[in-house]
Scaffold this motif. Sequence first.
Motif, mmCIF file in Angstrom:
data_model
loop_
_atom_site.group_PDB
_atom_site.id
_atom_site.type_symbol
_atom_site.label_atom_id
_atom_site.label_comp_id
_atom_site.label_asym_id
_atom_site.label_seq_id
_atom_site.Cartn_x
_atom_site.Cartn_y
_atom_site.Cartn_z
ATOM 1 N N SER A 105 0.809 -1.225 0.000
ATOM 2 C CA SER A 105 0.000 0.000 0.000
ATOM 3 C C SER A 105 0.841 1.273 0.000
ATOM 4 O O SER A 105 0.339 2.348 -0.324
ATOM 5 C CB SER A 105 -0.957 -0.001 1.194
ATOM 6 N N PHE A 106 2.117 1.161 0.361
ATOM 7 C CA PHE A 106 3.004 2.332 0.356
ATOM 8 C C PHE A 106 3.490 2.701 -1.046
ATOM 9 O O PHE A 106 4.072 3.769 -1.232
ATOM 10 C CB PHE A 106 4.226 2.098 1.257
ATOM 11 N N LYS A 107 3.280 1.849 -2.026
ATOM 12 C CA LYS A 107 3.849 2.069 -3.357
ATOM 13 C C LYS A 107 3.610 3.478 -3.914
ATOM 14 O O LYS A 107 4.554 4.106 -4.402
ATOM 15 C CB LYS A 107 3.348 1.008 -4.336
ATOM 16 N N PRO A 108 2.396 4.024 -3.857
ATOM 17 C CA PRO A 108 2.210 5.377 -4.410
ATOM 18 C C PRO A 108 3.054 6.446 -3.711
ATOM 19 O O PRO A 108 3.375 7.472 -4.308
ATOM 20 C CB PRO A 108 0.719 5.658 -4.191
ATOM 21 N N MET A 109 3.420 6.199 -2.470
ATOM 22 C CA MET A 109 4.185 7.193 -1.718
ATOM 23 C C MET A 109 5.613 7.346 -2.229
ATOM 24 O O MET A 109 6.219 8.397 -2.079
ATOM 25 C CB MET A 109 4.230 6.819 -0.237
ATOM 26 N N TRP A 110 6.154 6.279 -2.813
ATOM 27 C CA TRP A 110 7.548 6.274 -3.245
ATOM 28 C C TRP A 110 7.727 6.805 -4.664
ATOM 29 O O TRP A 110 8.856 6.989 -5.119
ATOM 30 C CB TRP A 110 8.123 4.859 -3.167
ATOM 31 N N HIS A 111 6.632 7.015 -5.372
ATOM 32 C CA HIS A 111 6.720 7.412 -6.772
ATOM 33 C C HIS A 111 5.954 8.707 -7.005
ATOM 34 O O HIS A 111 4.937 8.956 -6.364
ATOM 35 C CB HIS A 111 6.144 6.303 -7.658
ATOM 36 N N PRO A 112 6.433 9.503 -7.948
ATOM 37 C CA PRO A 112 5.663 10.695 -8.282
ATOM 38 C C PRO A 112 4.274 10.268 -8.756
ATOM 39 O O PRO A 112 4.128 9.273 -9.460
ATOM 40 C CB PRO A 112 6.456 11.331 -9.425
ATOM 41 N N GLY A 113 3.302 10.985 -8.321
ATOM 42 C CA GLY A 113 1.949 10.628 -8.723
ATOM 43 C C GLY A 113 0.958 11.675 -8.290
ATOM 44 O O GLY A 113 1.315 12.699 -7.705
ATOM 45 N N ARG A 114 -0.264 11.363 -8.565
ATOM 46 C CA ARG A 114 -1.327 12.301 -8.227
ATOM 47 C C ARG A 114 -1.582 12.316 -6.725
ATOM 48 O O ARG A 114 -1.493 11.293 -6.050
ATOM 49 C CB ARG A 114 -2.591 11.911 -8.968
ATOM 50 N N ASP A 115 -1.935 13.491 -6.241
ATOM 51 C CA ASP A 115 -2.214 13.643 -4.818
ATOM 52 C C ASP A 115 -3.386 12.770 -4.377
ATOM 53 O O ASP A 115 -3.394 12.280 -3.254
ATOM 54 C CB ASP A 115 -2.496 15.109 -4.479
ATOM 55 N N ASP A 116 -4.361 12.555 -5.262
ATOM 56 C CA ASP A 116 -5.506 11.732 -4.873
ATOM 57 C C ASP A 116 -5.098 10.269 -4.678
ATOM 58 O O ASP A 116 -5.635 9.585 -3.809
ATOM 59 C CB ASP A 116 -6.658 11.853 -5.878
ATOM 60 N N GLU A 117 -4.111 9.785 -5.440
ATOM 61 C CA GLU A 117 -3.610 8.418 -5.240
ATOM 62 C C GLU A 117 -2.933 8.299 -3.880
ATOM 63 O O GLU A 117 -3.107 7.307 -3.167
ATOM 64 C CB GLU A 117 -2.617 8.037 -6.334
ATOM 65 N N LYS A 118 -2.160 9.311 -3.529
ATOM 66 C CA LYS A 118 -1.463 9.293 -2.242
ATOM 67 C C LYS A 118 -2.457 9.419 -1.091
ATOM 68 O O LYS A 118 -2.304 8.747 -0.066
ATOM 69 C CB LYS A 118 -0.404 10.391 -2.195
ATOM 70 N N ALA A 119 -3.475 10.230 -1.260
ATOM 71 C CA ALA A 119 -4.505 10.359 -0.218
ATOM 72 C C ALA A 119 -5.243 9.040 -0.046
ATOM 73 O O ALA A 119 -5.526 8.617 1.088
ATOM 74 C CB ALA A 119 -5.487 11.475 -0.573
ATOM 75 N N GLY A 120 -5.539 8.379 -1.135
ATOM 76 C CA GLY A 120 -6.186 7.073 -1.064
ATOM 77 C C GLY A 120 -5.307 6.048 -0.372
ATOM 78 O O GLY A 120 -5.787 5.241 0.437
ATOM 79 N N ALA A 121 -4.015 6.082 -0.672
ATOM 80 C CA ALA A 121 -3.077 5.167 -0.022
ATOM 81 C C ALA A 121 -3.009 5.437 1.480
ATOM 82 O O ALA A 121 -2.980 4.499 2.287
ATOM 83 C CB ALA A 121 -1.690 5.296 -0.650
ATOM 84 N N ARG A 122 -2.996 6.715 1.861
ATOM 85 C CA ARG A 122 -2.963 7.056 3.296
ATOM 86 C C ARG A 122 -4.194 6.497 4.014
ATOM 87 O O ARG A 122 -4.093 5.963 5.107
ATOM 88 C CB ARG A 122 -2.892 8.566 3.487
#
Length: 194
Positions: A105-122
């Motif tokens: 689940s941490f994968k989006p945090m390590w890569h540039p991406g959309r803020d909504d993907e990171k919020a969803g991961a959080r």
Amino acid sequence: MKLYYSPFACSLADHIALEEAGASFEREAVDLETKRTASGRDFRTVSAKGYVPALVLDSGETLTENVAVLDWIASQYPAVAVAGPLGRTRVLEVLSYISSEIHRSFKPMWHPGRDDEKAGARATLAAQFELIAHGLKTDYLFGDRPSVADCYLYVMLLWAARFHVPVPASLNALRNRMDARPAVRVAMTDEGLL
């Protein structure tokens, strides 16, 4: 034996577990971008997967994947294992959950991406940490001393702090207990994290 690691990667869990167990081992850092070890070796000659951890045993065999490496460490060093008829099974249960759910689940945090993907991961991670916390009844996952599962969970809690993922107070307390352990301090110092 020799542990190949990358600072702050999940291999930190194996490093801590080996230190906690009092094992005698060598360690060598790996640059995950170049796939080169600190001594200049092509890491893919150690592990074709190209990522850490890799633990080369005295027999010359190489173990990869955190769950396998941590299970082997626990099987060799009772100090970081869990006793009882279901001890190993319960540890594998938690290690598998950490690996397949939390770590992934941490994968989006390590890569540039959309803020909504990171919020969803959080949000996903917060729920996963809540599930782990719900089962925490003692200082550590399985009693009054850390097991290999606590070592892996600890690394995930460090990542949670780095990426501002909320975790329950009981898991923050576990992280603080781990922070104070000499084995953790040695591993963190070895990896240049302190």
